[in-house]
Motif scaffolding. Structure first.
Motif, short mmCIF file in Angstrom:
data_model
loop_
_atom_site.label_atom_id
_atom_site.label_comp_id
_atom_site.label_asym_id
_atom_site.label_seq_id
_atom_site.Cartn_x
_atom_site.Cartn_y
_atom_site.Cartn_z
N ALA A 1 0.83 -1.21 0.00
CA ALA A 1 0.00 0.00 0.00
C ALA A 1 0.86 1.26 0.00
N LEU A 2 2.12 1.12 0.40
CA LEU A 2 3.06 2.25 0.37
C LEU A 2 3.84 2.31 -0.94
N GLY A 3 3.52 1.38 -1.86
CA GLY A 3 4.20 1.35 -3.15
C GLY A 3 5.30 0.32 -3.27
N TYR A 4 5.56 -0.43 -2.21
CA TYR A 4 6.58 -1.48 -2.23
C TYR A 4 5.90 -2.80 -2.57
N THR A 5 5.66 -3.02 -3.87
CA THR A 5 4.85 -4.15 -4.32
C THR A 5 5.64 -5.44 -4.52
N VAL A 6 6.96 -5.36 -4.48
CA VAL A 6 7.80 -6.55 -4.67
C VAL A 6 8.38 -6.96 -3.31
N THR A 7 8.19 -8.22 -2.97
CA THR A 7 8.80 -8.79 -1.76
C THR A 7 9.79 -9.86 -2.21
N ALA A 8 10.96 -9.86 -1.61
CA ALA A 8 11.97 -10.85 -1.93
C ALA A 8 12.66 -11.32 -0.65
N PHE A 9 13.31 -12.46 -0.77
CA PHE A 9 14.07 -13.01 0.34
C PHE A 9 15.50 -13.20 -0.14
N ALA A 10 16.44 -12.64 0.60
CA ALA A 10 17.85 -12.73 0.24
C ALA A 10 18.58 -13.54 1.29
N ILE B 1 13.07 -8.45 2.13
CA ILE B 1 13.24 -7.10 1.62
C ILE B 1 12.09 -6.75 0.69
N VAL B 2 11.84 -5.47 0.54
CA VAL B 2 10.78 -5.00 -0.36
C VAL B 2 11.37 -3.98 -1.31
N ALA B 3 10.67 -3.82 -2.45
CA ALA B 3 11.09 -2.84 -3.45
C ALA B 3 9.85 -2.37 -4.19
N ARG B 4 10.00 -1.27 -4.89
CA ARG B 4 8.86 -0.70 -5.63
C ARG B 4 8.61 -1.41 -6.95
N SER B 5 9.62 -2.08 -7.50
CA SER B 5 9.49 -2.80 -8.77
C SER B 5 10.66 -3.78 -8.85
N ASN B 6 10.68 -4.61 -9.89
CA ASN B 6 11.81 -5.52 -10.06
C ASN B 6 13.11 -4.76 -10.29
N SER B 7 13.05 -3.68 -11.07
CA SER B 7 14.28 -2.90 -11.28
C SER B 7 14.71 -2.20 -10.00
N VAL C 1 15.43 -14.57 -3.97
CA VAL C 1 14.23 -15.10 -4.62
C VAL C 1 13.11 -14.09 -4.42
N ILE C 2 12.26 -13.98 -5.44
CA ILE C 2 11.13 -13.06 -5.38
C ILE C 2 9.89 -13.84 -4.98
N ALA C 3 9.14 -13.30 -4.02
CA ALA C 3 7.87 -13.91 -3.60
C ALA C 3 6.81 -13.56 -4.64
N LEU C 4 6.07 -14.56 -5.09
CA LEU C 4 5.02 -14.34 -6.08
C LEU C 4 3.67 -14.07 -5.43
N GLU C 5 3.43 -14.71 -4.30
CA GLU C 5 2.14 -14.60 -3.64
C GLU C 5 2.36 -14.85 -2.15
N ASN C 6 1.44 -14.38 -1.34
CA ASN C 6 1.53 -14.57 0.11
C ASN C 6 0.20 -15.14 0.61
N PRO C 7 -0.10 -16.42 0.32
CA PRO C 7 -1.40 -16.97 0.68
C PRO C 7 -1.63 -17.12 2.18
N ILE C 8 -0.56 -17.20 2.97
CA ILE C 8 -0.68 -17.22 4.43
C ILE C 8 0.22 -16.11 4.97
N PRO C 9 -0.34 -14.91 5.18
CA PRO C 9 0.50 -13.83 5.69
C PRO C 9 0.96 -14.13 7.11
N TYR C 10 1.99 -13.40 7.54
CA TYR C 10 2.51 -13.57 8.89
C TYR C 10 1.37 -13.58 9.89
N ARG C 11 1.37 -14.56 10.75
CA ARG C 11 0.30 -14.70 11.73
C ARG C 11 0.84 -15.39 12.98
N VAL C 12 0.25 -15.05 14.09
CA VAL C 12 0.62 -15.68 15.36
C VAL C 12 -0.63 -16.15 16.09
#
Length: 170
Positions: free
Chosen positions: A61-70, A108-114, A135-146
């Motif tokens: 929602a802040l514009g960081y639409t790409v999530t990745a794991f390094a 990590i998050v980013a605004r786009s792949n570039s 690796v880039i996350a494509l979907e988050n079907p189970i968001p962080y939850r406790v």
């Protein structure tokens, strides 16, 4: 469930579902005295069970639409320096030390792949980091939850109320 009783679980569940609810309204809905709710909240906070009441912010929602794991491999003895380096990068949302092929795992998050390339370049621009794999996350079907951990009965079984709730809630 280390010392969480049914009232603690119900209180945490209520606050998870309605984080802006007040102590008085919690006490009314739970059917206990206001002082009991406040004492329970204080105890749960002191023990670190409840870490905060801040807003749950969605990076997308802040514009960081790409999530990745390094996965990072670091030079021996440089862990503290690498942690400090990563803490200065706003797009590094969390970092874990790990076992296995790497030494650290970062979300990590980013605004786009570039833009992700820019963030990765910033992450690896440090002498203590030897190699990274991302690796880039494509979907988050189970968001962080406790909450499912809290609402189970202490034997690893969900309570009847949880069984009726659709997965992904809480």
């Amino acid at each position: 469930m280390r010392d969480l009783d049914a009232l603690d679980r119900r209180l945490i569940e209520l606050l998870s579902r309605e984080p802006r609810i007040g102590v008085l309204e919690c006490s009314r809905r739970l059917g206990v005295a206001r002082g009991t709710v406040q004492a329970r909240l204080d105890r749960l906070q002191a023990r670190g069970v409840i870490r905060g009441f801040g807003p749950d912010i969605d990076p997308a929602a802040l514009g960081y639409t790409v999530t990745a794991f390094a996965t990072l491999e670091i030079r021996q003895g440089r862990g503290r320096d690498v942690r400090a380096h990563l803490a200065r990068i706003p797009e590094v949302l969390e970092m874990h030390t790990i076992t296995g092929a790497g030494d650290m795992l970062c979300r990590i998050v980013a605004r786009s792949n570039s833009d992700l390339q820019r963030v990765i370049d910033r992450v690896v621009d440090f002498d203590g980091i030897v190699r990274t794999s991302t690796v880039i996350a494509l979907e988050n079907p189970i968001p962080y939850r406790v909450l499912p951990l809290v609402t189970q009965d202490g034997k690893g079984l969900a309570t009847p109320r949880d069984a009726a709730r659709p997965q992904g809630e809480g």
